[in-house]
Design a protein around this motif. Structure first.
Motif, PDB file in Angstrom:
ATOM      1  N   GLY A 138       0.834  -1.208   0.000  1.00 43.36           N
ATOM      2  CA  GLY A 138       0.000   0.000   0.000  1.00 43.36           C
ATOM      3  C   GLY A 138       0.861   1.248   0.000  1.00 43.36           C
ATOM      4  N   MET A 139       0.377   2.280  -0.689  1.00 48.56           N
ATOM      5  CA  MET A 139       1.188   3.487  -0.854  1.00 48.56           C
ATOM      6  C   MET A 139       1.312   4.299   0.429  1.00 48.56           C
ATOM      7  N   ALA A 140       0.320   4.192   1.325  1.00 51.58           N
ATOM      8  CA  ALA A 140       0.405   4.946   2.580  1.00 51.58           C
ATOM      9  C   ALA A 140       1.666   4.527   3.331  1.00 51.58           C
ATOM     10  N   GLU A 141       1.901   3.215   3.385  1.00 51.03           N
ATOM     11  CA  GLU A 141       3.059   2.701   4.126  1.00 51.03           C
ATOM     12  C   GLU A 141       4.364   3.075   3.426  1.00 51.03           C
ATOM     13  N   ALA A 142       4.382   2.923   2.106  1.00 50.24           N
ATOM     14  CA  ALA A 142       5.614   3.234   1.359  1.00 50.24           C
ATOM     15  C   ALA A 142       5.972   4.718   1.541  1.00 50.24           C
ATOM     16  N   ASP A 143       4.952   5.578   1.416  1.00 53.98           N
ATOM     17  CA  ASP A 143       5.215   7.016   1.547  1.00 53.98           C
ATOM     18  C   ASP A 143       5.627   7.383   2.973  1.00 53.98           C
ATOM     19  N   ARG A 144       5.015   6.687   3.956  1.00 58.19           N
ATOM     20  CA  ARG A 144       5.386   6.954   5.354  1.00 58.19           C
ATOM     21  C   ARG A 144       6.866   6.608   5.582  1.00 58.19           C
ATOM     22  N   MET A 145       7.304   5.506   5.013  1.00 59.48           N
ATOM     23  CA  MET A 145       8.711   5.103   5.186  1.00 59.48           C
ATOM     24  C   MET A 145       9.639   6.177   4.620  1.00 59.48           C
ATOM     25  N   VAL A 146       9.306   6.658   3.423  1.00 60.25           N
ATOM     26  CA  VAL A 146      10.139   7.686   2.780  1.00 60.25           C
ATOM     27  C   VAL A 146      10.117   8.973   3.613  1.00 60.25           C
TER      28      VAL A 146
ATOM     29  N   ALA B 104      -2.514 -10.912   2.132  1.00 63.29           N
ATOM     30  CA  ALA B 104      -3.448 -11.477   1.148  1.00 63.29           C
ATOM     31  C   ALA B 104      -2.883 -11.246  -0.246  1.00 63.29           C
ATOM     32  N   ILE B 105      -2.863 -12.304  -1.053  1.00 61.97           N
ATOM     33  CA  ILE B 105      -2.395 -12.154  -2.438  1.00 61.97           C
ATOM     34  C   ILE B 105      -3.410 -12.750  -3.397  1.00 61.97           C
ATOM     35  N   GLU B 106      -3.197 -12.493  -4.673  1.00 57.87           N
ATOM     36  CA  GLU B 106      -4.069 -13.010  -5.726  1.00 57.87           C
ATOM     37  C   GLU B 106      -3.724 -14.461  -6.061  1.00 57.87           C
ATOM     38  N   ASP B 107      -4.645 -15.148  -6.719  1.00 56.76           N
ATOM     39  CA  ASP B 107      -4.300 -16.452  -7.314  1.00 56.76           C
ATOM     40  C   ASP B 107      -3.484 -16.211  -8.580  1.00 56.76           C
TER      41      ASP B 107
ATOM     42  N   GLU C 282      -4.476   2.832   0.427  1.00 53.90           N
ATOM     43  CA  GLU C 282      -4.542   1.514   1.071  1.00 53.90           C
ATOM     44  C   GLU C 282      -4.179   0.423   0.073  1.00 53.90           C
ATOM     45  N   TYR C 283      -4.172  -0.838   0.526  1.00 51.92           N
ATOM     46  CA  TYR C 283      -3.846  -1.982  -0.324  1.00 51.92           C
ATOM     47  C   TYR C 283      -5.100  -2.352  -1.112  1.00 51.92           C
TER      48      TYR C 283
ATOM     49  N   TYR D 223      -3.576  -3.617  -9.067  1.00 55.79           N
ATOM     50  CA  TYR D 223      -4.742  -4.065  -8.283  1.00 55.79           C
ATOM     51  C   TYR D 223      -5.867  -3.033  -8.352  1.00 55.79           C
ATOM     52  N   GLU D 224      -5.477  -1.779  -8.244  1.00 54.58           N
ATOM     53  CA  GLU D 224      -6.500  -0.705  -8.232  1.00 54.58           C
ATOM     54  C   GLU D 224      -7.245  -0.656  -9.566  1.00 54.58           C
ATOM     55  N   SER D 225      -6.531  -0.942 -10.640  1.00 54.03           N
ATOM     56  CA  SER D 225      -7.170  -0.976 -11.952  1.00 54.03           C
ATOM     57  C   SER D 225      -8.205  -2.103 -12.013  1.00 54.03           C
ATOM     58  N   ALA D 226      -7.826  -3.281 -11.482  1.00 56.86           N
ATOM     59  CA  ALA D 226      -8.772  -4.408 -11.459  1.00 56.86           C
ATOM     60  C   ALA D 226      -9.974  -4.078 -10.569  1.00 56.86           C
TER      61      ALA D 226
END
Ligand SMILES: NC(=O)c1ccc[n+]([C@@H]2O[C@H](COP(=O)([O-])OP(=O)(O)OC[C@H]3O[C@@H](n4cnc5c(N)ncnc54)[C@H](O)[C@@H]3O)[C@@H](O)[C@H]2O)c1
Length: 385
Positions: free
Chosen positions: A103-111, A198-201, A328-329, A311-314
């Motif tokens: 999720g981008m919130a976490e990635a951006d928080r790390m940066v 959680a991941i996709e098949d 979010e994820y 994922y967001e596109s799907a």
């Protein structure tokens, strides 16, 4: 004589062994501490690598020994909180494992946190140091296949798991072009997880990069030939077949497919120790005023965004233009919104064999002393349950 930098490990499991092998080759760094809530895991590291200090939590470790560098080697969902704890605890440099974040919130928080604390953040896309990928980048810079137009990545074992390496690698060899949009499709009919995420098949995505480059990634649709380290690039003047240790080129002057000699250094070929040592050395150079690390958090953030946008596109059945709005994820959101109903019930984790809680530790110690690799032991002992 004291070494110039101290380092510590957060999470004494599988990949942390590769970090330790890397540190062992870097003269300037001394690993002085480990943190892991599983006592047997941290005790094993302390004994095997002669590390003097062990702690149950990263917070305790940071307060007590103040390491200069922290290797974050825990499962994905802990990457952001642990990177933040290490940065706020005073780390000057962090090597956090891939995938950077879910999720981008976490990635951006790390940066953002690392910018605030002045911490240099590297993400464990260590394959950027493999001789094949380095050579491919050089060939592309030299125009060996003209301008790249199309890149194909075929991965498995979850997009965030292998896909992060392949997408990041394709970006690396093409000098990290910006992403314009992503269109993706996702299937999840089983309750599938990878290291608690959680991941996709299965999924696939078309990624439009700048300079008119398109990248196609498919995950878990075709096991045959799937690889976290391979991609095929078609350019205006030829083809480049790239893996970590093999590069083949076809252009007007090559007379068909030809193997390109690689600049192999001693120990090259493994995805382990030596690339990890190179990753650490480049971090030291960055800490001492050198250029941004090739695997910096800034670069890895953009790789995460491609996966999240797929994922967001799907989720919305439309092209997602970057920067994406959803923080979010999106896969979790799709599950919560009942957009991916589970047809085959029963949660399972494709990396459950890594769990240490219920294994026979005496059997572990015996097999390890006999020289067996960590993952092989874990698979064997978890199968016995
Ligand atoms: N760069 C690569 O090529 C590569 C390869 C394998 C794994 N990884 C990544 O490394 C990460 C770890 O994977 P792994 O296979 O080593 O897992 P692992 O299960 O073998 O090890 C994880 C360790 O973290 C410990 N841990 C759990 N909670 C903790 C906490 N709060 N504080 C400290 N330690 C804690 C566990 O007890 C365990 O010992 C994953 O994100 C994975 O994607 C990267």
């Amino acid at each position: 004589m004291a070494r110039k930098y101290t380092a510590a490990i957060a999470g004494c499991g599988s990949i942390a062994h590769a970090h330790m092998e890397g540190y062992a080759l870097v003269d300037e760094i001394d690993v002085i501490a480990v943190a892991d809530p599983v006592e047997t895991a941290r005790r094993q590291y302390m004994e095997e690598y002669r590390i003097p200090h062990g702690f149950a939590t990263v917070e305790e470790m940071m307060a007590a020994v103040k390491p200069d560098i922290v290797s974050v080697c825990v499962w994905h969902l802990l990457h952001a909180p642990m990177t933040v704890a290490a940065a706020q605890g005073g780390a000057k440099g962090i090597v956090c494992e891939k995938p950077m974040a879910i999720g981008m919130a976490e990635a951006d928080r790390m940066v953002e946190v690392c910018e605030t604390t002045g911490t240099k953040l590297v993400i464990g896309h260590q394959r950027r140091f493999t001789p094949g990928w380095e050579k491919a980048r050089q060939l592309l810079r030299d125009g060996a296949i003209g301008e790249p137009l199309w890149v194909n990545c075929t991965v498995a074992e979850g997009l965030a798991n292998w896909g992060t390496h392949a997408i990041d690698g394709a970006r690396f060899v093409m000098d990290d072009p910006k992403t314009l949009w992503v269109m993706g499709a996702v299937e999840r009919q089983t309750d599938r997880y990878e290291r608690d995420t959680a991941i996709e098949d299965a999924c696939m995505g078309l990624v439009q990069l700048e300079r008119n480059i398109q990248l196609f990634v498919q995950s878990d649709l075709m096991r045959e030939g799937a690889s976290a380290g391979w991609f095929l690039i078609r350019g205006t003047g030829g083809l480049l077949d790239v893996s970590e240790t093999l590069v083949r080129l076809m252009n007007a002057g090559s007379g068909g497919w030809t193997d390109v000699p690689l600049d192999m250094k001693e120990g090259d070929g493994a995805i382990g120790g030596n690339t990890h040592a190179a990753q650490m050395r480049e971090l030291l150079a960055w800490l001492e005023g050198g250029p941004e690390h090739r695997g910096s958090g800034y670069k890895a953030r953009d790789t995460v965004e491609i996966m999240m946008a797929l994922y967001e596109s799907a989720r919305h059945h439309r092209v997602v233009r970057l920067p994406m709005e959803e923080k979010e994820y999106p896969l979790d959101l799709m599950i919560r919104e009942d957009k991916l109903p589970v047809v085959v019930p029963g949660r399972y984790d494709i990396r459950a064999f890594l769990r240490r809680e219920r294994i026979d530790e005496a059997a572990y110690a015996k097999l390890r002393a006999e020289g067996m690799g960590h993952n092989e032991i874990m698979i064997r002992l978890n199968q016995r349950q």
